[in-house]
Design a protein around this motif. Structure first.
Motif, PDB file in Angstrom:
ATOM      1  N   ARG A 123       0.819  -1.219   0.000  1.00 20.91           N
ATOM      2  CA  ARG A 123       0.000   0.000   0.000  1.00 20.91           C
ATOM      3  C   ARG A 123       0.852   1.268   0.000  1.00 20.91           C
ATOM      4  NH1 ARG A 123      -5.463  -0.742   1.327  1.00 20.91           N
ATOM      5  NH2 ARG A 123      -5.978  -2.906   1.743  1.00 20.91           N
ATOM      6  N   ILE A 124       1.929   1.265   0.760  1.00 20.11           N
ATOM      7  CA  ILE A 124       2.811   2.434   0.791  1.00 20.11           C
ATOM      8  C   ILE A 124       3.429   2.671  -0.582  1.00 20.11           C
ATOM      9  CG2 ILE A 124       5.013   3.291   1.701  1.00 20.11           C
ATOM     10  CD1 ILE A 124       4.224   1.996   4.393  1.00 20.11           C
ATOM     11  N   ARG A 161       1.040   4.115  -3.203  1.00 24.53           N
ATOM     12  CA  ARG A 161       0.662   5.525  -3.008  1.00 24.53           C
ATOM     13  C   ARG A 161       1.595   6.468  -3.768  1.00 24.53           C
ATOM     14  NH1 ARG A 161      -0.938   4.193   2.827  1.00 24.53           N
ATOM     15  NH2 ARG A 161      -3.179   4.044   2.619  1.00 24.53           N
ATOM     16  N   ASN A 162       2.708   5.951  -4.236  1.00 23.08           N
ATOM     17  CA  ASN A 162       3.642   6.752  -5.021  1.00 23.08           C
ATOM     18  C   ASN A 162       3.235   6.732  -6.487  1.00 23.08           C
ATOM     19  OD1 ASN A 162       6.103   7.447  -3.167  1.00 23.08           O
ATOM     20  ND2 ASN A 162       5.542   5.351  -2.661  1.00 23.08           N
ATOM     21  N   SER A 191      10.652   1.960   1.178  1.00 21.51           N
ATOM     22  CA  SER A 191       9.333   1.771   1.788  1.00 21.51           C
ATOM     23  C   SER A 191       9.346   0.566   2.714  1.00 21.51           C
ATOM     24  CB  SER A 191       8.257   1.600   0.711  1.00 21.51           C
ATOM     25  OG  SER A 191       8.132   2.773  -0.058  1.00 21.51           O
TER      26      SER A 191
END
Length: 189
Positions: free
Chosen positions: A85-86, A89-90, A127
């Motif tokens: 998920r992290i 988000r990019n 990340s």
């Protein structure tokens, strides 16, 4: 200052009680009374994102609590979910597969053609490293075929010899891709 004196007094009381023949029920009651979460046993209906994680123990409390092991365990599925998920988000990431084992984090992703390969690998690697304990080895790749390889492992048993061979093969393939900016590496493999 008053809190420190209170904590010291409680520590002395706990130490004195530990050296007497109190029953385990009394000791459990004392631990319960000193539990920082004791007052928070009621259901809190506020947003989960607004909650904070907090504990406050003394050395004596931990010494008395020998019946159970409170060493932190990592929920690998939750960590893999958080990493994916992290990364997503990019900008520039279209799909991410993440697998967390007992020692490694394997991340395969699809990126936009406009996104620089080294920048993408740096984002993916950082990340994972930002949330995983430092002893984990993180491997990343923009080879989309590795997404299927990682997916094939998610229900495997780590006790199986084929599992370890497959992990090693995937890592070998991943190392052919950039692994992030080497200038930012603390621990070069």
């Amino acid at each position: 200052m008053m809190r420190i004196l209170t904590i010291l007094a409680l520590g002395i009381v706990l130490t004195a009680c530990a050296h007497t023949d109190n029953s385990s029920g009394e000791r459990d009651q004392m631990l319960d009374e000193l539990d920082p979460n004791r007052e928070n046993k009621t259901e809190n209906t506020s947003n989960v994102d607004d909650k904070l994680g907090y504990v406050n123990y003394t050395k004596d409390q931990l010494d008395m609590d020998t019946e159970t092991d409170h060493m932190g365990a990592i929920n690998r599925t939750q960590m893999a979910d958080m990493i994916a998920r992290i990364i997503l988000r990019n900008e520039g990431f279209n799909r991410v597969a993440a697998l967390v084992t007992d020692e490694e984090v394997l991340i395969a992703y699809e990126r936009d053609a406009e996104m620089d390969q080294v920048i993408a690998s740096d984002i993916a690697s950082k990340s994972a490293k930002s949330i995983m304990p430092g002893f984990y080895h993180v491997y990343v790749s923009d080879n989309p075929s590795l997404i299927q390889d990682i997916q094939s492992l998610h229900n495997s048993s780590s006790q199986n010899q084929d599992y370890h061979n497959t992990i090693d093969q995937i890592i070998t393939e991943m190392k052919k891709s950039p692994q992030g900016n080497p200038n930012n590496e603390e621990d070069a493999d």
